[in-house]
Design a protein around this motif. Structure first.
Motif, short mmCIF file in Angstrom:
data_model
loop_
_atom_site.label_atom_id
_atom_site.label_comp_id
_atom_site.label_asym_id
_atom_site.label_seq_id
_atom_site.Cartn_x
_atom_site.Cartn_y
_atom_site.Cartn_z
N MET A 1 0.86 -1.33 -0.06
CA MET A 1 0.05 0.18 0.05
C MET A 1 0.89 1.36 -0.08
SD MET A 1 -3.33 0.96 2.45
CE MET A 1 -3.41 -0.74 3.16
N ASP A 2 0.45 2.28 -0.69
CA ASP A 2 1.13 3.56 -0.69
C ASP A 2 1.56 4.19 0.83
OD1 ASP A 2 1.96 5.62 -2.64
OD2 ASP A 2 0.64 6.77 -1.31
N LYS A 3 2.55 4.75 0.96
CA LYS A 3 2.87 5.16 2.33
C LYS A 3 2.08 6.36 2.71
CE LYS A 3 7.18 3.18 3.32
NZ LYS A 3 8.60 3.00 2.87
N PHE A 4 1.87 6.98 1.57
CA PHE A 4 1.24 8.32 1.90
C PHE A 4 -0.21 8.20 2.31
CE2 PHE A 4 -1.26 12.39 0.13
CZ PHE A 4 -0.52 13.16 1.28
N PHE A 5 -0.79 7.06 1.73
CA PHE A 5 -2.21 6.88 2.04
C PHE A 5 -2.48 6.16 3.41
CE2 PHE A 5 -5.57 3.37 2.09
CZ PHE A 5 -6.56 4.09 1.78
N ILE A 6 -1.21 5.34 3.93
CA ILE A 6 -1.43 4.99 5.00
C ILE A 6 -1.36 5.98 6.06
CG2 ILE A 6 0.14 3.65 6.78
CD1 ILE A 6 0.76 1.84 4.56
N LEU A 7 -0.61 7.04 5.83
CA LEU A 7 -0.58 8.35 6.90
C LEU A 7 -2.13 8.85 7.00
CD1 LEU A 7 2.77 9.98 5.99
CD2 LEU A 7 2.25 8.87 7.84
N LEU A 8 -2.66 8.93 5.86
CA LEU A 8 -3.99 9.61 5.87
C LEU A 8 -5.26 8.84 6.42
CD1 LEU A 8 -3.86 11.89 2.79
CD2 LEU A 8 -3.38 12.50 5.17
N SER A 81 5.06 -1.19 7.90
CA SER A 81 5.60 0.14 8.20
C SER A 81 4.43 1.19 8.63
CB SER A 81 6.44 0.78 7.08
OG SER A 81 7.46 -0.47 6.41
N VAL A 82 3.75 0.62 9.68
CA VAL A 82 2.59 1.55 9.92
C VAL A 82 3.22 2.09 11.30
CG1 VAL A 82 0.22 1.70 11.15
CG2 VAL A 82 0.75 0.14 9.25
N ARG A 83 3.64 3.39 11.05
CA ARG A 83 4.41 4.08 12.07
C ARG A 83 3.59 4.27 13.34
NH1 ARG A 83 8.87 8.39 10.57
NH2 ARG A 83 9.08 9.30 12.50
N GLY A 114 19.42 -1.59 6.26
CA GLY A 114 18.50 -1.92 5.13
C GLY A 114 17.26 -1.95 5.34
N HIS A 115 16.69 -2.43 6.79
CA HIS A 115 15.56 -2.42 7.32
C HIS A 115 15.13 -0.86 7.57
CE1 HIS A 115 15.80 -6.99 8.86
NE2 HIS A 115 16.02 -6.85 7.39
N ILE A 116 15.98 0.05 7.96
CA ILE A 116 15.68 1.43 8.20
C ILE A 116 15.06 1.74 6.70
CG2 ILE A 116 16.27 3.69 8.91
CD1 ILE A 116 18.11 2.40 10.89
N ARG A 117 15.91 1.78 5.83
CA ARG A 117 15.59 2.31 4.42
C ARG A 117 14.17 1.63 3.81
NH1 ARG A 117 21.20 1.56 3.77
NH2 ARG A 117 20.81 -0.50 2.75
N GLN A 118 14.20 0.46 4.12
CA GLN A 118 12.87 -0.41 3.48
C GLN A 118 11.56 0.38 4.25
OE1 GLN A 118 13.11 -4.27 4.52
NE2 GLN A 118 14.39 -4.86 2.83
N ARG A 119 11.61 0.66 5.53
CA ARG A 119 10.34 0.95 6.39
C ARG A 119 10.34 2.47 6.30
NH1 ARG A 119 12.49 -2.37 10.81
NH2 ARG A 119 11.54 -4.59 10.13
N GLY A 120 11.40 3.28 6.07
CA GLY A 120 11.50 4.68 6.03
C GLY A 120 11.66 5.23 7.57
N PHE A 121 11.70 4.52 8.47
CA PHE A 121 12.08 5.06 9.84
C PHE A 121 12.60 3.82 10.65
CE2 PHE A 121 7.71 3.21 9.71
CZ PHE A 121 7.74 2.25 10.84
N ASP A 122 13.27 4.09 11.63
CA ASP A 122 14.06 3.30 12.68
C ASP A 122 12.92 2.58 13.69
OD1 ASP A 122 15.46 1.83 14.45
OD2 ASP A 122 17.25 3.07 14.15
N HIS A 123 12.31 1.43 13.47
CA HIS A 123 11.39 1.10 14.35
C HIS A 123 11.62 0.91 15.80
CE1 HIS A 123 13.30 -2.65 13.61
NE2 HIS A 123 12.57 -3.42 14.57
N THR A 124 12.90 0.49 15.95
CA THR A 124 13.18 0.23 17.34
C THR A 124 13.39 1.60 18.25
OG1 THR A 124 14.70 -1.40 16.54
CG2 THR A 124 14.97 -1.31 18.74
#
Ligand SMILES: [Zn+2]
Ligand SMILES: [Zn+2]
Length: 219
Positions: A1-8, A81-83, A114-124
């Motif tokens: 799913m599109d990341k922008f869509f998830i945010l909204l 990647s649901v922040r 590589g996982h930070i790049r994939q998710r767009g954030f550092d989950h830990t």
């Protein structure tokens, strides 16, 4: 799913489907209600530490086993990647922990770049910051990775071998301060064990561990 869509998009509770948050307060409370504590290595019931397994940390806590809402929450966070899942995960960790001394330093297991790049954030790091805020203590990135091997899908023996020599700490740590290592999922305890050893070698005397979910290796 599109990341922008998830945010909204509005969130629907992973447990009961109610509109609002990733997990509603009731479902989060249910997911945290199994307060029994288990050894992160052998799975035996413990108070603070296991008498059989000689682990390099004094105390450990976990929210629950990796199932139900807790599993969905971690999967949504890590794989989709649901922040917004960072908040309830930090809250669950905070709930399973006692009041911590204000001097406590929350330490994270460093995420593979590589996982930070994939998710767009550092989950830990996101969870650690929130947890530190809930508990009124500091979060410091004291550990760094010496290699980027992935443990997922590996056997217990391979995981232990991989975890050895995985981390380094270049700071000099205070023997009076408690260092609380946090991790999302614990399977064999190998990662947190190695992280604790590295902190001790850097001068820490009081090392504690809190994990969100405990998972058996065959799941
Ligand atoms: Zn719910
Ligand atoms: Zn044990």
């Amino acid at each position: 799913m599109d990341k922008f869509f998830i945010l909204l998009a509005p969130h629907y509770c992973l447990g009961c489907g109610v509109k609002g948050q990733v997990v509603c307060a009731n479902c989060l409370q249910d997911a945290c209600s199994d307060s029994q504590n288990y050894c992160l290595k052998c799975g035996g019931t413990i108070a603070d530490r296991c008498r059989r397994c000689c682990l390099p940390f004094e105390k450990s806590w976990q929210v629950s086993s990796r199932e139900g809402v807790l599993k969905s929450l971690l999967d949504t966070y890590k794989f989709e990647s649901v922040r917004a899942a960072a908040g309830p995960i930090a809250e669950a960790l905070s709930t399973c922990l006692p009041i911590l001394p204000a001097s406590t330093v929350v330490v994270t297991i460093p995420t593979i770049p590589g996982h930070i790049r994939q998710r767009g954030f550092d989950h830990t790091k996101l969870v650690a910051r929130r947890l530190a805020k809930f508990k009124g203590c500091a979060h410091k990135e004291l550990l760094r990775r010496k290699n980027n091997t992935v443990q997922f899908g590996k056997s217990a023996r391979v995981r232990r071998a991989q975890a050895k020599e995985a981390f380094a700490c270049s700071a000099v740590l205070d023997p009076k301060v408690p260092y609380l290592i946090i991790d999302d999922t614990c399977t064999t305890g190998a990662t947190v064990t190695e992280a604790a050893k590295v902190l001790k070698a850097a001068g820490a005397k009081r090392v504690w561990v809190a994990v969100v979910a405990r998972q058996s290796i065959d799941k």
